[in-house]
Design a protein around this motif. Sequence first.
Motif, mmCIF file in Angstrom:
data_model
loop_
_atom_site.group_PDB
_atom_site.id
_atom_site.type_symbol
_atom_site.label_atom_id
_atom_site.label_comp_id
_atom_site.label_asym_id
_atom_site.label_seq_id
_atom_site.Cartn_x
_atom_site.Cartn_y
_atom_site.Cartn_z
ATOM 1 N N ASP A 75 0.823 -1.217 0.000
ATOM 2 C CA ASP A 75 0.000 0.000 0.000
ATOM 3 C C ASP A 75 0.851 1.260 0.000
ATOM 4 O O ASP A 75 1.968 1.278 0.528
ATOM 5 C CB ASP A 75 -0.890 0.041 1.257
ATOM 6 C CG ASP A 75 -2.244 -0.615 1.030
ATOM 7 O OD1 ASP A 75 -2.757 -0.531 -0.105
ATOM 8 O OD2 ASP A 75 -2.785 -1.207 1.984
ATOM 9 N N THR A 119 -2.980 4.334 -2.442
ATOM 10 C CA THR A 119 -4.008 3.294 -2.422
ATOM 11 C C THR A 119 -4.893 3.388 -1.180
ATOM 12 O O THR A 119 -5.962 2.787 -1.120
ATOM 13 C CB THR A 119 -3.359 1.893 -2.439
ATOM 14 O OG1 THR A 119 -2.462 1.786 -1.327
ATOM 15 C CG2 THR A 119 -2.584 1.672 -3.733
ATOM 16 N N ALA A 163 -11.694 5.692 -6.327
ATOM 17 C CA ALA A 163 -11.606 4.276 -6.713
ATOM 18 C C ALA A 163 -10.976 4.156 -8.100
ATOM 19 O O ALA A 163 -10.106 3.319 -8.332
ATOM 20 C CB ALA A 163 -12.986 3.645 -6.677
ATOM 21 N N ARG A 165 -7.956 1.786 -2.726
ATOM 22 C CA ARG A 165 -8.714 0.602 -2.312
ATOM 23 C C ARG A 165 -9.443 0.814 -0.995
ATOM 24 O O ARG A 165 -10.413 0.122 -0.689
ATOM 25 C CB ARG A 165 -7.786 -0.616 -2.200
ATOM 26 C CG ARG A 165 -6.885 -0.594 -0.975
ATOM 27 C CD ARG A 165 -6.259 -1.951 -0.666
ATOM 28 N NE ARG A 165 -5.468 -1.888 0.560
ATOM 29 C CZ ARG A 165 -5.935 -2.149 1.786
ATOM 30 N NH1 ARG A 165 -7.192 -2.496 1.959
ATOM 31 N NH2 ARG A 165 -5.151 -2.055 2.840
ATOM 32 N N LEU A 166 -8.942 1.802 -0.194
ATOM 33 C CA LEU A 166 -9.499 1.973 1.152
ATOM 34 C C LEU A 166 -9.479 3.445 1.547
ATOM 35 O O LEU A 166 -8.457 4.122 1.384
ATOM 36 C CB LEU A 166 -8.666 1.167 2.158
ATOM 37 C CG LEU A 166 -8.991 1.371 3.644
ATOM 38 C CD1 LEU A 166 -10.355 0.784 3.999
ATOM 39 C CD2 LEU A 166 -7.906 0.733 4.521
ATOM 40 N N ASP A 199 -17.501 0.435 -5.126
ATOM 41 C CA ASP A 199 -16.894 -0.877 -5.156
ATOM 42 C C ASP A 199 -15.785 -0.935 -6.225
ATOM 43 O O ASP A 199 -16.008 -0.442 -7.317
ATOM 44 C CB ASP A 199 -18.016 -1.887 -5.488
ATOM 45 C CG ASP A 199 -17.586 -3.295 -5.210
ATOM 46 O OD1 ASP A 199 -17.175 -3.537 -4.076
ATOM 47 O OD2 ASP A 199 -17.652 -4.128 -6.134
ATOM 48 N N PRO A 200 -14.618 -1.486 -5.964
ATOM 49 C CA PRO A 200 -14.231 -2.259 -4.776
ATOM 50 C C PRO A 200 -13.687 -1.414 -3.625
ATOM 51 O O PRO A 200 -13.206 -1.965 -2.654
ATOM 52 C CB PRO A 200 -13.119 -3.156 -5.327
ATOM 53 C CG PRO A 200 -12.471 -2.329 -6.400
ATOM 54 C CD PRO A 200 -13.554 -1.454 -6.969
ATOM 55 N N LEU A 201 -13.736 -0.067 -3.753
ATOM 56 C CA LEU A 201 -13.226 0.776 -2.664
ATOM 57 C C LEU A 201 -14.053 0.549 -1.392
ATOM 58 O O LEU A 201 -15.278 0.484 -1.448
ATOM 59 C CB LEU A 201 -13.276 2.250 -3.086
ATOM 60 C CG LEU A 201 -12.687 3.270 -2.104
ATOM 61 C CD1 LEU A 201 -12.190 4.493 -2.882
ATOM 62 C CD2 LEU A 201 -13.667 3.725 -1.046
#
Lengths: 62, 502
Positions: free
Chosen positions: B181, B231, B252, B257-258, B275-277
């Motif tokens: 990350d 990320t 995203a 990702r987060l 999504d997918p976040l």
Amino acid sequence: MFDDGEFHVVVNDEEQYSIWPAGRDLPAGWRPVGSPAPKAECLARIDVNWTDMRPRSLREGT
Amino acid sequence: MTPTVCDLFERQVRERPDATAVRTSGRSWTYAEFGRTTARLAARLRRGGAGPGGIVGLVAPRGPQALTGIVAILRSGAACLPLDPDDPPLRNREILDGTRCRQVLVAAPAGWLPGAQLIDDPTLEDEEEAPPVAPDPLDLAYAITTSGSTGRPKVVGVPHEGLSNLVMASIEDLDLVRPDDVMLWTLAVTVDSTMHDVLMPLCCGGCVAVPDPGELPAAGMLRAVRALGATVLEIPAAVLGPYGGSLLPRLAEAGVRLVITGGSQLDGPGLADADPLVVRNGYGPTETSVAPLWYRCDKSTPRWVPIGRPIRGVRAYVLDEELNPVPDGAAGQLYIAGAGLARGYLGLPGRTAAAFLPDPFSDVPGRRMYATGDRVRRQPDGEYVFLGRADDQVKVSGFRVEIGEVEHALRGCPGVADAAVLLRRDAPGGAALVAFLAGTPLPDEEISDRLRDRLPRHMVPRFHVWLDRLPLNRPGKIDRAALAEMPFAETRADRRRTDDVT
């Protein structure tokens, strides 16, 4: 926590101080210091007595 | 025994020396390089007397220097006390003196800090690298300044055990950071979430991306994410709530990702629509090591987002006024116990004792629990929901403000006899601190100027209203309910002169 009534100044084995309502069962590992008093008076007493806030085990390096 | 963040970072330096530890738009540092730089600065601090049990100040804006400073202070064994270089020197000086902080790291020389150590000092090249110092888990890792209700700022001292418990949970349980990350550092140096955000990547082999200096509005975050390949990033709930719906899909798309959030109640739609976040909401007062409760947003998440459940080693109780547990679903005050409790308010033992109480529910005797002052309820599924503050501590622009400190500063102004400050959400231009004053009226600018010498900008009220006297309620306290209802047209600073004349 309720502010009225009397409190105990209490201390644990790490010599950390706190307060606890007088007349209630004291949680395990705590003992009272001196006689019960109003909250503000207890906190003032703690201001005088708790001079080193490090836990005892850290102070003594155990 | 849980390793400290120093142990975890040093392991990364040994095991992946060539991985990128820190990145800016201009350059990057490998773990070996960042390890060397911070070890030399730590050595200099050690020679100056720093070590376990001590506190070193850090006066630097968000940037690679501040990051170097944080890690170097921790590696010296001392605790890091971050201060904002833009806050009034008088207040910063008071905090440094109050914590008996004798060494200070600075990003740039400051007149009020003679003898401070420059983080980029070229003579550090000659410094031997410090041998690792192992602070005790009970030694302080950092100290964070919060606004104090008695008029003095409170400094919360947090030990290593709380910080490393959170970092280990973040890596192993919550999936907040992975070795591949890139975590974008978005918050101010002086908030405790920064410690979490910048240290957890460095403890698992990830990379901290440091954006260019200055404010970081939503658009700026997106630009920084793209420029630095981030990320993961933290976005304050006050921004994510209203703007998440439009911001998250773009993040995203940029590879995030987060998104980590927190700092106030998260209130907003569409947090699981990118999504997918994934969005994870952290809750916690500084007194309990950044965030001991975490929630993962999904399609079923309501607008008023729950604060989740306790991490490993942490216990949460919902208690009534008599300190008895309330049933699931009922409102009560949240108490937090277990790993992560702060040592207390440095130099304020009475205040500490009032907030950290004996824990009657612990299996281990002699433990404490922290009274958060937050009202919550626990849902049957085990998630906790925030309901409101139990007292008048408020959040302004994400900063915690104890009204008492602002009132105290106001009462120090000439002509001001009494002062009450309220956060009014209905203020023109959005929620604002409003000062209700009694005494001999002064021009607004004069009051604001005086306050800016004493308080950070976010604590200076935006509106002043002069009254003959402040209304009192029956027990003889300032009637805040009445002030909260006072029509805003009459409280506008520009109207008050007319009112005075009539």
